[in-house]
Design a protein around this motif. Structure first.
Motif, PDB file in Angstrom:
ATOM      1  N   ILE A  39       0.645  -1.089  -0.062  1.00 28.89           N
ATOM      2  CA  ILE A  39      -0.110   0.047   0.041  1.00 28.89           C
ATOM      3  C   ILE A  39       0.889   1.146   0.014  1.00 28.89           C
ATOM      4  O   ILE A  39       0.384   2.258  -0.686  1.00 28.89           O
ATOM      5  N   VAL A  40       2.130   1.147   0.633  1.00 25.84           N
ATOM      6  CA  VAL A  40       2.949   2.377   0.598  1.00 25.84           C
ATOM      7  C   VAL A  40       3.406   2.870  -0.819  1.00 25.84           C
ATOM      8  O   VAL A  40       3.332   4.033  -1.054  1.00 25.84           O
ATOM      9  N   TRP A  41       3.694   1.406  -1.473  1.00 29.00           N
ATOM     10  CA  TRP A  41       4.395   1.793  -2.802  1.00 29.00           C
ATOM     11  C   TRP A  41       3.283   2.388  -3.753  1.00 29.00           C
ATOM     12  O   TRP A  41       3.336   3.265  -4.446  1.00 29.00           O
ATOM     13  N   GLN A  42       2.049   1.711  -3.622  1.00 26.39           N
ATOM     14  CA  GLN A  42       0.755   1.804  -4.325  1.00 26.39           C
ATOM     15  C   GLN A  42       0.578   3.303  -4.360  1.00 26.39           C
ATOM     16  O   GLN A  42      -0.006   4.271  -5.171  1.00 26.39           O
ATOM     17  N   LEU A  43       0.448   3.771  -2.879  1.00 22.50           N
ATOM     18  CA  LEU A  43      -0.214   5.391  -2.820  1.00 22.50           C
ATOM     19  C   LEU A  43       0.946   6.234  -3.375  1.00 22.50           C
ATOM     20  O   LEU A  43       0.499   7.435  -4.125  1.00 22.50           O
ATOM     21  N   ALA A  44       2.398   5.949  -3.520  1.00 27.00           N
ATOM     22  CA  ALA A  44       3.239   7.135  -4.124  1.00 27.00           C
ATOM     23  C   ALA A  44       3.050   6.830  -5.381  1.00 27.00           C
ATOM     24  O   ALA A  44       3.070   8.062  -6.084  1.00 27.00           O
ATOM     25  N   TRP A  45       2.785   5.738  -6.072  1.00 27.15           N
ATOM     26  CA  TRP A  45       2.597   5.560  -7.612  1.00 27.15           C
ATOM     27  C   TRP A  45       1.328   6.510  -8.117  1.00 27.15           C
ATOM     28  O   TRP A  45       1.296   7.057  -8.915  1.00 27.15           O
ATOM     29  N   THR A  46       0.189   6.420  -7.265  1.00 23.20           N
ATOM     30  CA  THR A  46      -1.242   6.964  -7.596  1.00 23.20           C
ATOM     31  C   THR A  46      -1.276   8.412  -7.644  1.00 23.20           C
ATOM     32  O   THR A  46      -1.690   8.851  -8.056  1.00 23.20           O
ATOM     33  N   VAL A  47      -0.358   8.842  -6.695  1.00 26.95           N
ATOM     34  CA  VAL A  47      -0.348  10.563  -6.515  1.00 26.95           C
ATOM     35  C   VAL A  47       0.756  11.195  -7.236  1.00 26.95           C
ATOM     36  O   VAL A  47       0.594  12.296  -7.428  1.00 26.95           O
ATOM     37  N   ASP A  48       1.460  10.277  -7.997  1.00 29.46           N
ATOM     38  CA  ASP A  48       2.706  10.901  -8.758  1.00 29.46           C
ATOM     39  C   ASP A  48       2.342  11.922  -9.892  1.00 29.46           C
ATOM     40  O   ASP A  48       3.064  12.966  -9.886  1.00 29.46           O
ATOM     41  N   THR A  49       1.330  11.351 -10.761  1.00 26.74           N
ATOM     42  CA  THR A  49       0.980  12.228 -11.824  1.00 26.74           C
ATOM     43  C   THR A  49       0.345  13.634 -11.381  1.00 26.74           C
ATOM     44  O   THR A  49       0.794  14.700 -11.696  1.00 26.74           O
ATOM     45  N   PHE A  50      -0.418  13.442 -10.439  1.00 26.83           N
ATOM     46  CA  PHE A  50      -0.821  14.870  -9.848  1.00 26.83           C
ATOM     47  C   PHE A  50       0.291  15.809  -9.298  1.00 26.83           C
ATOM     48  O   PHE A  50       0.319  16.818  -9.186  1.00 26.83           O
ATOM     49  N   HIS A  51       1.239  15.092  -8.528  1.00 23.67           N
ATOM     50  CA  HIS A  51       2.260  15.807  -8.006  1.00 23.67           C
ATOM     51  C   HIS A  51       3.139  16.582  -9.339  1.00 23.67           C
ATOM     52  O   HIS A  51       3.621  17.783  -9.209  1.00 23.67           O
ATOM     53  N   ALA A 100       6.706  17.140  -2.225  1.00 22.31           N
ATOM     54  CA  ALA A 100       5.673  16.234  -2.111  1.00 22.31           C
ATOM     55  C   ALA A 100       6.248  14.695  -2.697  1.00 22.31           C
ATOM     56  O   ALA A 100       6.123  13.483  -2.210  1.00 22.31           O
ATOM     57  N   LYS A 101       6.723  15.074  -3.882  1.00 19.96           N
ATOM     58  CA  LYS A 101       7.172  13.670  -4.794  1.00 19.96           C
ATOM     59  C   LYS A 101       8.403  13.130  -3.889  1.00 19.96           C
ATOM     60  O   LYS A 101       8.470  11.906  -3.517  1.00 19.96           O
ATOM     61  N   LEU A 102       9.126  13.876  -3.109  1.00 14.33           N
ATOM     62  CA  LEU A 102      10.424  13.134  -2.517  1.00 14.33           C
ATOM     63  C   LEU A 102       9.888  12.691  -1.186  1.00 14.33           C
ATOM     64  O   LEU A 102      10.162  11.384  -0.950  1.00 14.33           O
ATOM     65  N   ALA A 103       8.954  13.324  -0.694  1.00 11.81           N
ATOM     66  CA  ALA A 103       8.096  12.543   0.683  1.00 11.81           C
ATOM     67  C   ALA A 103       7.531  11.378   0.310  1.00 11.81           C
ATOM     68  O   ALA A 103       7.449  10.562   1.344  1.00 11.81           O
ATOM     69  N   THR A 104       6.892  11.242  -0.843  1.00 13.49           N
ATOM     70  CA  THR A 104       6.149   9.855  -0.887  1.00 13.49           C
ATOM     71  C   THR A 104       7.145   8.683  -1.542  1.00 13.49           C
ATOM     72  O   THR A 104       6.979   7.602  -1.118  1.00 13.49           O
ATOM     73  N   TRP A 105       8.115   8.906  -2.569  1.00 12.64           N
ATOM     74  CA  TRP A 105       8.888   8.127  -3.174  1.00 12.64           C
ATOM     75  C   TRP A 105      10.041   7.484  -1.963  1.00 12.64           C
ATOM     76  O   TRP A 105      10.463   6.413  -2.281  1.00 12.64           O
ATOM     77  N   GLN A 106      10.446   8.316  -1.167  1.00 16.40           N
ATOM     78  CA  GLN A 106      11.285   7.810  -0.091  1.00 16.40           C
ATOM     79  C   GLN A 106      10.762   6.692   0.542  1.00 16.40           C
ATOM     80  O   GLN A 106      11.614   5.602   0.463  1.00 16.40           O
TER      81      GLN A 106
END
Length: 926
Positions: A669-681, A689-695
């Protein structure tokens, strides 16, 4: 800087923020010699003398070579550092700015040559902030002792030079305590004595200044048999005659910050506490930094009291007021980092924080320099610990600090002589006034016995009184005596205890009385929901209920003042209510049910975000989430505008959801949430925010069985580091992604990684970028991905144009445009049109360039992609200028500046604004 070396304290190395293990003391000593002699060869014999002195072991050279070999291995992984061997010895090749001792000397040299004393102070502060203690600590050879002594002398001289600059700026008040302490340590230093005398005199203490001279003169006579130097004697004479030349310069503030939130309306009572604060301010009289700590339980009114007092006395702080909520006891996030708070304060003071380098120490030094000599009120609200507060304390006696916390911050009292005011409950008269203000004097006067009973049972606790008053307002026809019955039954007088975890259940028990078991469970589960608020659909999923039933339950919770309803069917809890709900969760819901509820709502967010992402970028290869669990109904979204609106609303919730998943080690779920919000970022240009989600996604990917999540996470982290200007880290992450893709023979991931490597190299090496883009194009063609082939065609065209290959660039971009239109990919089409605009402009066809840019801009606006729209507007101005249409160029650049500022891209906004400012007088060129 990726790599830092430190000798002004213990010998340390830091690589990308991580402390490096440098081995035993002698090995650190060898490195210290190399650092002190950075970029200069050191012969073996010199090493032996410097590191061991007279205590050289029998096989000293063997030990030395062993240490050098180990150091070479340690340094090999660091960027821009190498240990080289030559006929003249060993040399550490390193940027001297990465070594604190050389950085210290550079900054001191710059400060001494600076014409502006205020700028010199900033440089001196940055230099002195590099010192972390005794230089070369734990190294004890005669050579190290000599170097340490010399460095300490350099430090003292820099401190004296800084003091001179500060005195020239009129900052005698902030210096006095520091100078007096140093003078006690160095009683024979006449230069320091002169500084103390001048600071005393300018602080209105002429007699003390003359007395200090007398003490120094006697000390010199007794210790050295000498009289003071002529310069000190002349200063003494000037002080005796009150020479006008000694007067302090007048200083003015660049910006007067006014950061206080609005004054609370309907404030009642607290006269004694207000008088205590005012009395503390009156008696301080500029002699010391005043710190008054307002302590007390959550909801007892600390912030309201602080703000009311601050607004009432605002005129006593003509240089402004600074305010920050430190969120020390906020359940939906971490306490504010002092560095973040400092940057907010520096912004409020008009300081360009892009010019403040280093970490917490450097920012604290700059902050204290900016406040020096000014009368400013600093309000630090909701502090967690004294350690969070100390870096935010001014270094000048002219400022006042007001701290609020749920704790009594004893270290502030002990170490900083802070006054502490423990906020107590309201008096009976104050509580009566609160109820009368909320319920009306007539209603309160009609039931005097019931009102007295309410005040007694609530214990004068403001939150309890407000809750009861709110309930009574919601039911105007009920007698107040009805409320006293419930309060008496549930023991509300337990509120006398200041411990929130003990007192709040008693305060809120009346509101829970009468709720059904299902309503109580829903309230408890809402406490564990991630984020600051929650929508109806997510709340229904959390509780495993149909939306219609959930809406009814929420209506009851809102009526009970346990939940606040906001616009667009969203619901939130006050911090205190959320903390209470969490405590109720342990009683109402077992751990297995809690985990199931949290999993449901996280699945709801990941599936809805995935659907929203598909609307934003339908050509992006989707990930497989699997079917949603029973009871999970993702929110339906019908078009791009709905998807963008949903992401805007839920963004902070999605970030909190990912953190919750990480805490529970739900790695997928951690990985999926990073992927799903990436285009919006990407659309919003939110790189942090991208850095905060992908790490955390990369950390989670290490626990997943498939290689693709790890490859993807490395690639996205590499991309965002490159976008943020962290070139080395970005390339490193991308190379790891490339290596993993090669090991697992995944041509699609190889292609995508080459494509991102092209972007990462774009700023520094366009030919490298072109090479990676061409490799990506070949691979996308092999795997049969026409949409990504089009993207790669555009990339090859763009980088070809960057290196002047305009014919090749046009051909590739035209091919990309055809493919994008064939596959109905409007975002990629817009990007390609932007590239064609650039190419046409550089080929001299400015009208065609404008046409291409306008087409791209229309598409970006239709898509709601403000990030790329700003870039296109930035580009559009150039062909307008080239064709002589300055008005159109001005309009495009003004719109670009506005969009950049809205996105927080201040550097881009400043760049375009400078171009606008010079448009009428200079020719603008791309």
């Amino acid at each position: 800087m990726a790599t830092e070396f430190r000798v002004l304290g213990s010998v340390e190395a830091h690589d990308s923020g991580h402390l490096v293990d440098l081995g035993p003391a002698r090995q650190r000593g060898v490195l210290a010699v190399l650092l002190v002699h950075a970029n200069h060869p050191v012969p073996a014999d010199q090493f032996l003398d410097h590191v061991w002195g007279e205590h050289l072991p029998q096989r000293g050279r063997d030990a030395l070579y062993s240490y050098l070999s180990r150091l070479r291995a340690i340094l090999a992984s660091m960027s821009d550092v190498s240990l080289q061997r030559s006929s003249t010895g060993y040399r550490l090749v390193v940027d001297e700015a990465a070594v604190d001792v050389h950085r210290f000397r550079q900054l001191v040299t710059q400060a001494r040559s600076c014409a502006d004393d205020s700028e010199a102070l900033v440089l001196f502060d940055r230099a002195l902030a590099l010192w972390r203690g005794t230089a070369l600590a734990e190294l004890d050879s005669p050579w190290f002792v000599a170097v340490r002594t010399a460095l300490e002398a350099e430090r003292r001289t820099a401190e004296l030079d800084r003091a001179d600059a500060a005195l020239r700026c009129g900052r005698h008040a902030e210096l006095l305590a520091e100078l007096s302490t140093r003078a006690a340590q160095h009683p024979l230093d006449e230069r320091l004595a002169g500084q103390v005398m001048l600071a005393l005199y300018r602080s209105g203490r002429q007699a003390d200044a003359l007395h200090h001279y007398q003490r120094v003169r006697e000390e010199l006579a007794e210790q050295l048999g000498a009289a003071p130097e002529p310069a000190l004697q002349q200063l003494h004479q000037s002080i005796l005659t009150a020479d006008d030349a000694l007067a302090a310069p007048v200083t003015t503030s660049k910006i007067t910050p006014r950061q206080l939130p609005p004054a609370p309306t309907g404030f009642t009572g607290r006269d004694a506490e207000l008088d205590t604060l005012t009395g503390a301010l009156d008696t301080a009289d500029g002699a010391t930094v005043l710190i008054s700590g307002l302590a007390g339980a959550g909801g007892i009114g600390k912030t309201w009291l602080g703000l009311h007092w601050a607004h009432t006395h605002a005129e006593r702080f003509p240089d402004g007021q600074l305010f920050v909520d430190l969120r020390g006891f906020s359940p939906d996030g971490e306490p504010v980092d002092p560095l973040t708070a400092l940057r907010g304060f520096l912004d409020g003071l008009g300081v360009d924080t892009k010019g403040v380098f280093g970490g917490l120490a450097e920012h604290t030094a700059r902050y204290r320099s900016e406040l020096a000599g000014k009368k400013i009120l600093v309000v630090l609200d909701n502090a967690a610990t004294a350690d969070q507060v100390v870096p935010l304390l001014p270094g000048t006696p002219s400022c006042t600090v007001l701290v609020t916390s749920r704790k009594i911050l004893t270290p502030l009292v002990v170490r900083h002589n802070a006054g502490s005011l423990n906020l107590d409950v309201l008096s009976s008269a104050e509580a009566h006034a609160l109820l009368a203000g909320r319920l009306g004097t007539d209603r309160v006067a009609a039931e005097p016995d019931a009102v007295a009973e309410l005040i007694r049972l609530c214990g004068g606790y403001p939150l309890a009184l407000s809750v009861i008053a709110g309930r009574a307002q919601a039911h105007p026809h009920l007698p107040l005596a009805d409320f006293t019955t419930d309060l008496r039954a549930f023991g509300i007088d337990a509120l006398d205890d200041a411990d929130v975890s003990i007192s709040l259940p008693a305060v809120l028990s009346w509101s829970l009385h009468g709720l059904t078991a299902q309503q109580r469970t829903a309230f408890a589960l809402l406490g564990i929901a991630p984020g600051p608020d929650i929508g109806l659909a997510a709340a229904a999923t959390l509780c495993g209920l149909p939306p219609v039933r959930m809406r009814e339950i929420l209506r009851h919770l809102v009526e009970a003042s346990l939940v606040e309803r906001r616009a667009n069917d969203r619901y939130a809890m006050h911090d205190l209510m959320r903390a209470y709900a969490v405590s109720i969760t342990r009683e109402e819901v077992d751990e297995q049910t809690q985990d199931a509820a949290l999993r449901r709502v996280l699945t709801f967010y990941s599936h809805t975000a995935h659907a929203a992402d598909r609307l934003l970028d339908p050509h992006r290869p989707p990930i497989r989430l699997g079917p949603p669990a029973h009871g999970v109904q993702p929110q339906p979204l019908h078009d791009v505008s709905e998807a963008v609106a949903w992401f805007d609303t839920e963004h902070s919730v999605l970030l909190a959801a990912q953190r919750a998943a990480a805490r529970h080690k739900w790695h997928l779920i951690v990985w999926q949430l990073a992927w799903t919000v990436d285009t919006f970022h990407n659309w919003r240009g939110d790189r942090h925010a991208k850095l905060a989600t992908w790490q955390p996604a990369l950390d989670a990917a290490e626990h997943l069985p498939e290689p693709v999540p790890g490859i993807y996470a490395h690639r996205r982290l590499g991309a965002v580091h490159a976008e943020l200007g962290h070139h080395e880290e970005g390339i490193s992450q991308l190379r790891q992604a490339l290596a993993l893709a090669e090991v697992h023979q995944d041509p699609l991931q190889l292609a995508a990684t080459h494509r991102v490597l092209a972007r990462a190299w774009a700023r520094d090496d366009a030919r490298q970028a072109l090479d990676h883009a061409a490799q990506a194009l070949d691979l996308f063609r092999v795997v049969g991905q026409p949409v990504w082939e089009a993207d790669a065609l555009n990339a090859v065209g763009w980088y070809a144009a960057r290196v002047g290959q305009y014919d090749r660039a046009r051909d590739h971009c035209q091919a990309a445009l055809t493919l994008n239109r064939r596959h109905h990919n409007p975002e990629a089409e817009a990007n390609t049109l932007d590239s064609l605009g650039y190419i046409a402009h550089h080929r001299g066809d400015h009208q065609e360039s404008v046409s291409f840019y306008r087409q791209a801009l229309t598409l970006f606006h239709d898509l709601g992609n403000a990030y790329e729209a700003a870039n296109t507007l930035d580009n559009l101005g150039f062909p307008h200028v080239a064709s002589g249409d300055r008005d159109q160029a001005r309009a495009a650049w003004r719109e670009a500046v506005e969009l950049y500022r809205q996105q927080g891209r201040d550097e881009d906004a400043s760049r375009v604004q400078s171009r606008l400012d010079s448009l009428d007088t200079n020719e603008s060129t791309p």
